[in-house]
Design a protein around this motif. Sequence first.
Motif, PDB file in Angstrom:
ATOM      1  N   ALA A  14      35.770  33.642  37.983  1.00 13.33           N
ATOM      2  CA  ALA A  14      37.029  34.288  37.642  1.00 13.33           C
ATOM      3  C   ALA A  14      37.906  34.333  38.866  1.00 13.33           C
ATOM      4  CB  ALA A  14      36.772  35.710  37.134  1.00 13.33           C
ATOM      5  N   GLY A  15      39.170  34.031  38.671  1.00 13.65           N
ATOM      6  CA  GLY A  15      40.112  34.117  39.768  1.00 13.65           C
ATOM      7  C   GLY A  15      40.523  35.545  40.010  1.00 13.65           C
ATOM      8  N   ALA A  16      41.413  35.734  40.984  1.00 11.96           N
ATOM      9  CA  ALA A  16      41.811  37.083  41.375  1.00 11.96           C
ATOM     10  C   ALA A  16      42.468  37.831  40.239  1.00 11.96           C
ATOM     11  CB  ALA A  16      42.763  36.996  42.569  1.00 11.96           C
ATOM     12  N   ALA A  17      43.166  37.104  39.359  1.00  6.22           N
ATOM     13  CA  ALA A  17      43.887  37.778  38.287  1.00  6.22           C
ATOM     14  C   ALA A  17      43.085  37.838  36.998  1.00  6.22           C
ATOM     15  CB  ALA A  17      45.209  37.049  38.023  1.00  6.22           C
ATOM     16  N   ALA A  18      41.893  37.206  36.965  1.00  3.79           N
ATOM     17  CA  ALA A  18      41.135  37.119  35.733  1.00  3.79           C
ATOM     18  C   ALA A  18      40.411  38.423  35.438  1.00  3.79           C
ATOM     19  CB  ALA A  18      40.143  35.970  35.811  1.00  3.79           C
ATOM     20  N   VAL A  19      40.166  38.659  34.150  1.00  3.72           N
ATOM     21  CA  VAL A  19      39.349  39.785  33.718  1.00  3.72           C
ATOM     22  C   VAL A  19      38.043  39.193  33.223  1.00  3.72           C
ATOM     23  CG1 VAL A  19      39.150  41.716  32.116  1.00  3.72           C
ATOM     24  CG2 VAL A  19      41.375  41.147  33.106  1.00  3.72           C
ATOM     25  N   PRO A  20      36.926  39.403  33.915  1.00  5.48           N
ATOM     26  CA  PRO A  20      35.671  38.737  33.565  1.00  5.48           C
ATOM     27  C   PRO A  20      35.135  39.179  32.211  1.00  5.48           C
ATOM     28  CG  PRO A  20      35.289  40.401  35.239  1.00  5.48           C
ATOM     29  CD  PRO A  20      36.788  40.272  35.099  1.00  5.48           C
ATOM     30  N   LEU A  21      34.358  38.298  31.603  1.00  3.10           N
ATOM     31  CA  LEU A  21      33.763  38.543  30.295  1.00  3.10           C
ATOM     32  C   LEU A  21      32.262  38.763  30.472  1.00  3.10           C
ATOM     33  CD1 LEU A  21      34.166  38.520  27.171  1.00  3.10           C
ATOM     34  CD2 LEU A  21      33.613  36.076  27.261  1.00  3.10           C
ATOM     35  N   TYR A  22      31.730  39.842  29.888  1.00  2.60           N
ATOM     36  CA  TYR A  22      30.329  40.211  30.031  1.00  2.60           C
ATOM     37  C   TYR A  22      29.624  40.125  28.684  1.00  2.60           C
ATOM     38  CZ  TYR A  22      31.669  42.027  34.579  1.00  2.60           C
ATOM     39  OH  TYR A  22      32.148  42.141  35.862  1.00  2.60           O
ATOM     40  N   GLY A  23      28.370  39.688  28.714  1.00  2.11           N
ATOM     41  CA  GLY A  23      27.553  39.637  27.514  1.00  2.11           C
ATOM     42  C   GLY A  23      26.656  40.850  27.397  1.00  2.11           C
ATOM     43  N   PHE A  24      25.974  40.935  26.278  1.00  2.00           N
ATOM     44  CA  PHE A  24      25.122  42.085  25.985  1.00  2.00           C
ATOM     45  C   PHE A  24      23.717  41.829  26.523  1.00  2.00           C
ATOM     46  CE2 PHE A  24      22.436  44.740  23.231  1.00  2.00           C
ATOM     47  CZ  PHE A  24      23.115  45.947  23.302  1.00  2.00           C
ATOM     48  N   GLU A  25      23.228  42.712  27.366  1.00  2.00           N
ATOM     49  CA  GLU A  25      21.882  42.595  27.928  1.00  2.00           C
ATOM     50  C   GLU A  25      21.316  44.000  28.094  1.00  2.00           C
ATOM     51  OE1 GLU A  25      19.677  40.860  31.904  1.00  2.00           O
ATOM     52  OE2 GLU A  25      21.594  40.014  31.288  1.00  2.00           O
ATOM     53  N   PRO A  26      20.736  44.545  27.035  1.00  2.00           N
ATOM     54  CA  PRO A  26      20.234  45.927  27.095  1.00  2.00           C
ATOM     55  C   PRO A  26      18.973  46.019  27.935  1.00  2.00           C
ATOM     56  CG  PRO A  26      19.602  44.904  25.040  1.00  2.00           C
ATOM     57  CD  PRO A  26      20.483  43.905  25.752  1.00  2.00           C
ATOM     58  N   PRO A  27      18.500  47.239  28.193  1.00  2.00           N
ATOM     59  CA  PRO A  27      17.274  47.405  28.976  1.00  2.00           C
ATOM     60  C   PRO A  27      16.094  46.695  28.322  1.00  2.00           C
ATOM     61  CG  PRO A  27      18.400  49.503  28.687  1.00  2.00           C
ATOM     62  CD  PRO A  27      19.084  48.523  27.791  1.00  2.00           C
ATOM     63  N   GLY A  57      37.407  44.676  32.898  1.00  2.00           N
ATOM     64  CA  GLY A  57      36.507  43.639  32.407  1.00  2.00           C
ATOM     65  C   GLY A  57      36.590  43.575  30.896  1.00  2.00           C
ATOM     66  N   ARG A  58      35.919  42.584  30.327  1.00  2.00           N
ATOM     67  CA  ARG A  58      35.847  42.421  28.884  1.00  2.00           C
ATOM     68  C   ARG A  58      34.383  42.242  28.495  1.00  2.00           C
ATOM     69  NH1 ARG A  58      38.318  37.355  27.290  1.00  2.00           N
ATOM     70  NH2 ARG A  58      37.842  36.603  29.396  1.00  2.00           N
ATOM     71  N   ALA A  59      34.063  42.517  27.244  1.00  2.00           N
ATOM     72  CA  ALA A  59      32.692  42.366  26.765  1.00  2.00           C
ATOM     73  C   ALA A  59      32.685  41.618  25.442  1.00  2.00           C
ATOM     74  CB  ALA A  59      32.022  43.729  26.605  1.00  2.00           C
ATOM     75  N   THR A  60      31.528  41.044  25.110  1.00  2.00           N
ATOM     76  CA  THR A  60      31.375  40.338  23.845  1.00  2.00           C
ATOM     77  C   THR A  60      30.857  41.271  22.748  1.00  2.00           C
ATOM     78  OG1 THR A  60      29.106  39.697  24.382  1.00  2.00           O
ATOM     79  CG2 THR A  60      30.864  38.194  25.069  1.00  2.00           C
ATOM     80  N   PHE A  61      30.723  42.556  23.040  1.00  2.00           N
ATOM     81  CA  PHE A  61      30.161  43.510  22.099  1.00  2.00           C
ATOM     82  C   PHE A  61      31.068  44.738  21.983  1.00  2.00           C
ATOM     83  CE2 PHE A  61      28.366  43.794  26.322  1.00  2.00           C
ATOM     84  CZ  PHE A  61      28.531  45.122  26.672  1.00  2.00           C
ATOM     85  N   HIS A  62      30.735  45.623  21.058  1.00  2.00           N
ATOM     86  CA  HIS A  62      31.523  46.820  20.794  1.00  2.00           C
ATOM     87  C   HIS A  62      31.044  47.994  21.655  1.00  2.00           C
ATOM     88  CE1 HIS A  62      33.538  45.357  17.095  1.00  2.00           C
ATOM     89  NE2 HIS A  62      32.411  44.709  16.874  1.00  2.00           N
ATOM     90  N   PHE A 207      37.802  33.109  13.326  1.00  2.00           N
ATOM     91  CA  PHE A 207      38.859  32.598  14.205  1.00  2.00           C
ATOM     92  C   PHE A 207      39.447  33.727  15.048  1.00  2.00           C
ATOM     93  CE2 PHE A 207      43.560  32.255  14.523  1.00  2.00           C
ATOM     94  CZ  PHE A 207      43.607  31.375  15.597  1.00  2.00           C
ATOM     95  N   LEU A 208      39.711  34.881  14.427  1.00  2.00           N
ATOM     96  CA  LEU A 208      40.259  36.010  15.178  1.00  2.00           C
ATOM     97  C   LEU A 208      39.286  36.459  16.272  1.00  2.00           C
ATOM     98  CD1 LEU A 208      41.946  38.260  12.469  1.00  2.00           C
ATOM     99  CD2 LEU A 208      43.026  36.651  14.049  1.00  2.00           C
ATOM    100  N   LEU A 213      38.366  36.478  22.261  1.00  2.00           N
ATOM    101  CA  LEU A 213      37.520  36.234  23.421  1.00  2.00           C
ATOM    102  C   LEU A 213      38.038  35.103  24.313  1.00  2.00           C
ATOM    103  CD1 LEU A 213      33.940  36.504  21.875  1.00  2.00           C
ATOM    104  CD2 LEU A 213      35.104  38.173  23.327  1.00  2.00           C
ATOM    105  N   ASN A 214      38.853  34.210  23.746  1.00  2.00           N
ATOM    106  CA  ASN A 214      39.170  32.975  24.463  1.00  2.00           C
ATOM    107  C   ASN A 214      40.649  32.680  24.652  1.00  2.00           C
ATOM    108  OD1 ASN A 214      36.339  31.669  24.647  1.00  2.00           O
ATOM    109  ND2 ASN A 214      36.500  32.198  22.496  1.00  2.00           N
ATOM    110  N   PHE A 215      41.560  33.564  24.220  1.00  2.00           N
ATOM    111  CA  PHE A 215      42.977  33.192  24.247  1.00  2.00           C
ATOM    112  C   PHE A 215      43.500  32.978  25.662  1.00  2.00           C
ATOM    113  CE2 PHE A 215      43.251  37.820  24.556  1.00  2.00           C
ATOM    114  CZ  PHE A 215      44.235  38.003  25.515  1.00  2.00           C
ATOM    115  N   ARG A 216      42.833  33.515  26.659  1.00  2.00           N
ATOM    116  CA  ARG A 216      43.295  33.307  28.030  1.00  2.00           C
ATOM    117  C   ARG A 216      42.985  31.892  28.515  1.00  2.00           C
ATOM    118  NH1 ARG A 216      41.074  37.978  26.896  1.00  2.00           N
ATOM    119  NH2 ARG A 216      42.068  39.939  27.481  1.00  2.00           N
ATOM    120  N   GLU A 217      41.922  31.298  27.966  1.00  2.00           N
ATOM    121  CA  GLU A 217      41.492  29.985  28.443  1.00  2.00           C
ATOM    122  C   GLU A 217      41.783  28.857  27.465  1.00  2.00           C
ATOM    123  OE1 GLU A 217      39.150  32.528  28.024  1.00  2.00           O
ATOM    124  OE2 GLU A 217      39.265  33.352  30.055  1.00  2.00           O
TER     125      GLU A 217
END
Length: 309
Positions: A14-27, A57-62, A207-208, A213-217
Amino acid sequence: MMVDRRHSGPSGQAGAAAVPLYGFEPPVGTPYGLEVSTVEDFFAQHDDWPWNPPRPGRATFHYLIAVTEGELLHDVDHVTRTVGPGQWLWVRPGHAQCWHPPGAARGTFILFEPDVLRPDLARLLAPLTAHQAPAVLSPHPDDTAWLQQTALQLLDEHRSLGLRPLDVHHALRRSLLESLLLRLANSPGIAPVATAGTGRADRYGRFLDALELNFRELHQAADYAELLGCSVRTLSRTARQATGKGVRELIDERRLLEARRLLGGARWDARTVAVHLGFTDPANFGRFFRDRTGLTPAAFAAREAPTQP
């Protein structure tokens, strides 16, 4: 960082202006895509993170947080939300979020992946899980106690791992979560639930999800058709039947919405917004923004700036 450090890091650089995307990884040992805790436990376990310093940041989960005591401040899509007792904070997949320093907030903290919900229930709950649904829910007062009690039952079942067969344990957790969400769907500001789903509606919903998740890229209809495993023509027909708009128009609308949020409420400069939204040249972003709003990014930002007393 945006999520508990038990969750995985950003996918890609991620660049300086990017908001990173995180996945779900529980304990380790937590079954399936659902984790339940409390706001106070989360803050106690992470006394120096992620609010020192705060980073979006952003996440792939709720993220679903019920506040029962105190007040929770949380940025969702670059706007600070205030959540009081009886209210619920909902951060949906793909939404930018940023933590505030811990306060006196208390309540149940639920993280879940979209595919935890059964497909038939997911269709019923589409108005609630939709990206444009309110970030702060204020249920009807008659529902408040029931919702809080059900959230506590979900927390209790989550903590009872090992007392029942694993499949039964997860079925109970999922049933409690779905009951909770169905009741939350009656909150003011949520559109009535649908009574049935179709293949086209499912494709448009996917699609939504992909767009959020991807409109920035990803900025071309072909990108999303490939992700969904269909032709551009099929995706275009689905979008027009659902909205009367083309896929590219919907992509541009989402990028424009993000640009307005960042230039206005978040006070980002135009060059940083351009990089964040994937424009190769700030001048191209300026033309994109002006053609759709009638204002340059600088003029829009000046208009949205708070008035000094």
